[in-house]
Enzyme design. Structure first.
Site, PDB file in Angstrom:
ATOM      1  N   LYS A  88       0.820  -1.227   0.000  1.00  0.00           N
ATOM      2  CA  LYS A  88       0.000   0.000   0.000  1.00  0.00           C
ATOM      3  C   LYS A  88       0.849   1.270   0.000  1.00  0.00           C
ATOM      4  O   LYS A  88       0.423   2.308  -0.498  1.00  0.00           O
ATOM      5  CB  LYS A  88      -0.968  -0.006   1.179  1.00  0.00           C
ATOM      6  CG  LYS A  88      -2.115  -0.980   0.998  1.00  0.00           C
ATOM      7  CD  LYS A  88      -3.210  -0.760   2.038  1.00  0.00           C
ATOM      8  CE  LYS A  88      -4.479  -1.517   1.682  1.00  0.00           C
ATOM      9  NZ  LYS A  88      -4.350  -2.985   1.798  1.00  0.00           N
ATOM     10  N   GLU A 110     -10.858   7.020   3.195  1.00  0.00           N
ATOM     11  CA  GLU A 110     -11.698   6.183   4.038  1.00  0.00           C
ATOM     12  C   GLU A 110     -10.922   4.905   4.313  1.00  0.00           C
ATOM     13  O   GLU A 110     -10.011   4.542   3.570  1.00  0.00           O
ATOM     14  CB  GLU A 110     -13.025   5.862   3.351  1.00  0.00           C
ATOM     15  CG  GLU A 110     -12.981   4.713   2.366  1.00  0.00           C
ATOM     16  CD  GLU A 110     -12.155   5.011   1.116  1.00  0.00           C
ATOM     17  OE1 GLU A 110     -12.158   6.183   0.691  1.00  0.00           O
ATOM     18  OE2 GLU A 110     -11.525   4.079   0.581  1.00  0.00           O
ATOM     19  N   SER A 378       1.990  -9.744  -0.614  1.00  0.00           N
ATOM     20  CA  SER A 378       1.598  -8.325  -0.570  1.00  0.00           C
ATOM     21  C   SER A 378       1.861  -7.648   0.774  1.00  0.00           C
ATOM     22  O   SER A 378       2.053  -6.437   0.827  1.00  0.00           O
ATOM     23  CB  SER A 378       0.125  -8.190  -0.955  1.00  0.00           C
ATOM     24  OG  SER A 378      -0.686  -9.018  -0.146  1.00  0.00           O
TER      25      SER A 378
HETATM   26  C1  LIG Z   1      -5.110  -4.031   1.286  1.00  0.00           C
HETATM   27  C2  LIG Z   1      -4.357  -5.282   1.109  1.00  0.00           C
HETATM   28  C3  LIG Z   1      -4.659  -6.196   0.063  1.00  0.00           C
HETATM   29  C4  LIG Z   1      -5.814  -6.029  -0.867  1.00  0.00           C
HETATM   30  O1  LIG Z   1      -5.769  -4.943  -1.720  1.00  0.00           O
HETATM   31  P1  LIG Z   1      -5.438  -5.060  -3.276  1.00  0.00           P
HETATM   32  O2  LIG Z   1      -5.788  -3.723  -3.804  1.00  0.00           O
HETATM   33  O3  LIG Z   1      -6.271  -6.158  -3.859  1.00  0.00           O
HETATM   34  O4  LIG Z   1      -3.988  -5.352  -3.386  1.00  0.00           O
HETATM   35  C5  LIG Z   1      -3.856  -7.321  -0.078  1.00  0.00           C
HETATM   36  N1  LIG Z   1      -2.824  -7.562   0.752  1.00  0.00           N
HETATM   37  C6  LIG Z   1      -2.521  -6.721   1.765  1.00  0.00           C
HETATM   38  C7  LIG Z   1      -1.369  -7.056   2.642  1.00  0.00           C
HETATM   39  C8  LIG Z   1      -3.271  -5.555   1.972  1.00  0.00           C
HETATM   40  O5  LIG Z   1      -2.944  -4.734   2.981  1.00  0.00           O
END
Ligand SMILES: *Cc1c(COP(=O)(O)O)cnc(C)c1O
Length: 393
Positions: A88, A110, A378
């Site tokens: 993010k 938000e 992610s």
């Molecule tokens: C917010 C988040 C996601 C989901 O968001 P995408 O826009 O689909 O990437 C996935 N993994 C983590 C660790 C997140 O914080």
């Protein structure tokens, strides 16, 4: 294959908003088109990726996981190692720089579980901007650590009591506040969703992930991966990992959605897998519907994946046959969360664990030890350990 006119992606995307909001975002789209091609903006972006987020993130060979599954070589793209612990940060750096260039004084966002709120509050502090985070009153009660993080970073956390007091209501109130104050403030959206230009911008700021994967895997292995696997909530980390590989038809792109309590129950978030074209939050995409054709609530134990829609860019890629769709239930994700932690000493975010779970289920597809699989990790799972042990095990 990417048709991209005014933020339209094949049959999806666009802007479906009241005129005054459409006009504000039309201006933003124009400004962004001018800004993104300037050397100064691109240099500032690179500088912050490197010296603030800590990029490039590692591409890590998961040897024990590879041995456990006994097939293709598995690499993890370590977005969990970024500052604030997830992908993010890439997006908020980019949009924060856009806001600064526009002369905005305040970021508005938000947040549901608080992850995007914390990322936005982080970049607001760094760029010396005010920050208002709208959060459902119920979510505020449920997510105390993230609320305190945002406060520590200097953000105002504004409770939304309208409706159910959850994310959907917070979106409406935050958009209203932005419409009132769009001269001095900037609305910072957290995934590759929403009206134009957000899907384009968020994709542009996340695509660094795949650009790095390409360079790193060519250096380590001298060839492209067989598949890239990413979880998909709104779709930003998936698009981040996929975009650099879209022209390489031999690279399979796997988007793993949350099957929640099961794909055949009412409780899941399979927007790509089961959704129908519809408009949601000002754009057109594949959206979960009930039998009467009304938008249906999504469900996932991973709050980052709990969204009834999906990026219009992923909807287009699905329609074009460029995506492989995967899914993992809450239970499969928790099993993968524990397995990866035990095998590699890396605790993944519950969201990212969905991508790992896909490989546990479908590794028979990838038995050739010459092949390479990349999982986009992610984020890190520190935020999830308490919930997993108290509610899911
Ligand atoms: C917010 C988040 C996601 C989901 O968001 P995408 O826009 O689909 O990437 C996935 N993994 C983590 C660790 C997140 O914080």
């Amino acid at each position: 294959m990417t048709t991209e006119l005014n933020g339209t992606f094949g049959n999806f995307g666009g802007t479906y908003l009241p005129e005054f909001l459409a006009e504000i975002l039309g201006n933003l789209a124009e400004k962004y088109d001018e800004l993104k091609v300037t050397e100064e903006f691109q240099n500032d972006l690179k500088e912050l990726y490197k010296n603030y987020a800590g990029r490039p993130s590692l591409l890590y060979f998961a040897e024990r996981l590879t041995n456990e599954l006994g097939g293709a070589k598995i690499y993890l793209k370590r977005e969990d190692l970024n500052h604030t612990g997830a992908h993010k940060i890439n997006n908020v750096i980019g949009q924060g720089l856009v806001a600064k260039s526009l002369g905005s004084k305040k970021l508005i966002a938000e947040t549901g579980a608080g992850q995007h709120g914390v990322a936005t509050a982080t970049i607001a502090a760094y760029l010396n901007l005010d920050c208002d985070i709208y959060m459902g009153a119920r979510d505020i009660d449920a997510q105390k650590p993230n609320v305190y993080r945002m406060k520590a970073l200097g953000a105002n956390v504004i409770p939304v009591t309208a409706g159910q007091g959850t994310l959907k209501d917070a979106v409406d109130v935050a958009l209203g506040a932005y419409a009132q104050d769009n001269v001095d403030s900037y609305y910072l959206l957290g995934s590759a969703v929403g009206p134009h230009p957000y899907p384009t911008m968020v994709r542009d700021f996340q695509k660094i992930i795949g650009e790095e994967i390409r360079a790193q895997i060519l250096e380590k292995e001298g060839k492209l991966p067989k598949a890239i696997i990413a979880c998909a909530g709104g779709g930003s980390n998936a698009l981040g990992a996929f975009t650099a590989f879209i022209p390489d038809e031999q690279v399979e792109l796997v988007a793993v959605e949350p099957a929640g309590l099961g794909a055949d129950t009412a409780k899941h978030g399979l927007a790509l897998g089961q959704g129908k074209p519809d408009t949601l939050h000002g754009f057109k995409t594949l959206v979960l519907q009930d039998e009467a054709g009304n938008i249906k609530e999504s469900y996932s134990a991973a709050s980052g994946l709990d969204y009834p829609g999906i990026s219009p860019i992923l909807s287009m890629l699905k329609e074009n046959g460029r995506l492989t769709l995967g899914e993992a239930t809450d239970k499969e994700a928790v099993d993968a969360f524990i397995a990866l932690s035990h095998l590699e000493g890396i605790i993944p975010a519950l969201e990212s664990a969905h991508a790992v779970a896909y490989l546990f289920q479908d590794h028979q597809k990838y038995t050739n030890p010459e092949d390479i699989i990349v999982i986009n990790l992610s984020g890190r799972g520190d935020k999830d350990v308490e919930y997993v042990f108290e509610n899911l095990l």
